[in-house]
Design an enzyme around this catalytic site. Structure first.
Site, PDB file in Angstrom:
ATOM      1  N   ARG A  55      88.611 -12.773  -2.689  1.00  0.00           N
ATOM      2  CA  ARG A  55      88.018 -12.745  -1.346  1.00  0.00           C
ATOM      3  C   ARG A  55      89.103 -12.750  -0.286  1.00  0.00           C
ATOM      4  NH1 ARG A  55      86.246 -17.189   1.181  1.00  0.00           N
ATOM      5  NH2 ARG A  55      85.604 -18.221  -0.738  1.00  0.00           N
ATOM      6  N   ASP A 181      84.494   3.215  16.205  1.00  0.00           N
ATOM      7  CA  ASP A 181      83.926   3.538  14.890  1.00  0.00           C
ATOM      8  C   ASP A 181      84.216   5.011  14.625  1.00  0.00           C
ATOM      9  OD1 ASP A 181      82.262   4.268  12.758  1.00  0.00           O
ATOM     10  OD2 ASP A 181      80.736   2.783  13.301  1.00  0.00           O
ATOM     11  N   LYS A 206      80.833   6.656   3.847  1.00  0.00           N
ATOM     12  CA  LYS A 206      80.542   8.006   4.292  1.00  0.00           C
ATOM     13  C   LYS A 206      81.661   8.963   3.846  1.00  0.00           C
ATOM     14  CE  LYS A 206      77.047   5.884   6.087  1.00  0.00           C
ATOM     15  NZ  LYS A 206      77.030   5.355   7.448  1.00  0.00           N
TER      16      LYS A 206
HETATM   17  C1  PLP Z   1      76.654   4.162   8.042  1.00  0.00           C
HETATM   18  C2  PLP Z   1      77.373   3.770   9.273  1.00  0.00           C
HETATM   19  C3  PLP Z   1      77.731   2.436   9.506  1.00  0.00           C
HETATM   20  C4  PLP Z   1      77.350   1.324   8.553  1.00  0.00           C
HETATM   21  O1  PLP Z   1      78.052   1.428   7.361  1.00  0.00           O
HETATM   22  P1  PLP Z   1      77.518   0.816   5.966  1.00  0.00           P
HETATM   23  O2  PLP Z   1      78.602   1.178   5.026  1.00  0.00           O
HETATM   24  O3  PLP Z   1      76.189   1.445   5.680  1.00  0.00           O
HETATM   25  O4  PLP Z   1      77.383  -0.662   6.181  1.00  0.00           O
HETATM   26  C5  PLP Z   1      78.436   2.142  10.646  1.00  0.00           C
HETATM   27  N1  PLP Z   1      78.758   3.098  11.548  1.00  0.00           N
HETATM   28  C6  PLP Z   1      78.416   4.389  11.361  1.00  0.00           C
HETATM   29  C7  PLP Z   1      78.795   5.397  12.392  1.00  0.00           C
HETATM   30  C8  PLP Z   1      77.716   4.773  10.227  1.00  0.00           C
HETATM   31  O5  PLP Z   1      77.364   6.058  10.054  1.00  0.00           O
END
Ligand code: PLP
Length: 389
Positions: A55, A181, A206
């Site tokens: 962790r 992000d 993603k």
């Molecule tokens: C999918 C997504 C998230 C969240 O990610 P997870 O891996 O599903 O927790 C955050 N920001 C964006 C832009 C996303 O497409």
């Protein structure tokens, strides 16, 4: 020794010097053994000593962190169990009651939910701005309590690309930290740290992992001091990356540039053809010249990305029929994997909203979101045409 002891204490020696594995070893170990009490005590002092407990740090996870820091041009990184783990970890680590956050209005739903929750439960003030106007950001940030700016490189499903150079420069001038992000662009299309961001967060689920087989997240830091400040909070939160998930993500990352090239090329072809199709009322893709973010996208991105959305002239019923009729594309959440996925918000995530509420949320009844994969583009177009027909 007893067979029970011999079964537990398997041979575990480093490989002989002179060669090394070509692939990053998967160190699927929750804890690490020490020869001395001082050794273990020393390892517990911070994030960079010997590994003690996964962790707090793990060699496979660390390999992913170093790889992602390298791709984004950051000083260092932390890997998480999911994108939401990364976003929650960073926000919880950096914000205190009474702080103000200025965020882009069109945000990932999960990020919006965390910010709303922080605002309601911890008295953190959240102000939303369009993301297109640095002056509006500066006005919203006129408070000594403004701590963070939260942006996304490419917003979903509108394809909005905020004015990152202008906004990040304004945040720097005002001493406000910025979090971007970068999940939808990936470091292949944009590296926000190079434009002045302090922290980049990712859903590695993603494009980075890219094969729809693993959840993960990451935060990449321009300055290692920030990682050292965030690390203890993330150890408390426990949203750490699992070694096997990190290993799968590393395997995906190796082909990220190749995949991004195909995602962008396929999406650009489909966006142009959809825009010319009589049953399609509008296409939202930042690489199309009539998209409101087109000029910014050309400045900030090196490609339009793999996500597009379009509005069917037939409205809600047409959208629902389309997602049930595609054959190559699959009806599924998520995005950024090798396979093409479609969703129709009005009949899935937003099905409770009536026509007026949908309009207020800015979601057309016939809006279909498509994460364009790396299949042959003519197969994708044939699939779209037969589903529209
Ligand atoms: C999918 C997504 C998230 C969240 O990610 P997870 O891996 O599903 O927790 C955050 N920001 C964006 C832009 C996303 O497409």
């Amino acid at each position: 020794m007893d067979i029970s002891t011999r079964a537990v204490h398997v041979v575990n020696e480093p490989s002989p010097p002179g060669s090394r594995p070509l692939s990053v070893p998967l160190v699927q170990s929750s804890a690490f053994a020490f020869d001395s009490a001082d050794g273990l005590a020393g390892a517990m002092a911070g994030p960079d000593g010997p590994y003690a407990y996964s962790r707090r740090g793990n060699p496979t996870v660390r390999a992913l962190e170093k790889t992602l820091a390298g791709l984004e041009g950051g000083a260092s990184a932390l890997a998480f169990a999911s994108g939401m783990g990364a976003i929650s970890g960073v926000l919880l680590a950096l914000l205190r009651p009474g702080d103000r956050v200025v965020a882009q209005r069109c945000l990932y739903g999960g990020t919006y939910a965390v910010l709303s929750d922080l605002s309601e439960r911890y008295g953190i003030q959240v102000v939303y701005v369009s993301g297109d106007d640095p002056a509006a950001f500066e006005e919203a940030a006129q408070s000594p309590r403004t701590r963070l700016m939260v942006l996304e490189t490419i917003a979903n499903p509108t394809g909005q690309v905020p004015d990152l150079p202008g906004l990040l420069a304004a945040a720097r001038r005002m001493g406000v930290r910025s979090v971007v992000d970068n999940s939808l662009a990936s470091p292949v299309l944009c590296r926000p740290l190079e434009l002045g961001a302090d922290i980049v967060v990712h859903s590695t689920t993603k494009y980075l992992a890219g094969h729809s087989d693993v959840l993960g997240g990451a935060a990449v830091f321009a300055d290692d001091e920030l990682r050292r400040a965030v690390w203890p909070r993330t150890v408390e939160l426990g949203a750490c990356a699992d070694p096997f998930a990190a290993w799968l993500t590393l395997r995906g990352v190796a082909t990220l540039p190749l995949r991004m090239r195909e995602h962008c090329a396929n999406a650009a072809v489909l966006a142009e053809r959809l825009a010319a199709h009589p049953d399609v009322a509008a296409v939202h893709y930042p690489w199309l010249a009539d998209h409101p973010s087109y000029a910014t996208a050309r400045k900030v991105l090196s490609g339009g990305g793999g996500l597009l959305s379009f509005e069917l002239a037939g409205g809600r019923e047409a959208g629902r029929a389309f997602i049930e009729r595609v054959r190559v594309a699959q009806l599924a959440l998520s995005l950024g994997g090798v396979e093409t996925l479609v969703t129709h918000p009005a009949s899935t995530s937003h099905r409770e909203l009536d026509a007026a509420a949908l309009e207020a949320a800015g979601i057309a009844g016939g809006l279909v979101r498509m994460s364009v994969g790396i299949e042959g583009v003519e197969d994708l177009w044939d699939d779209i045409e037969q589903a529209l027909a």
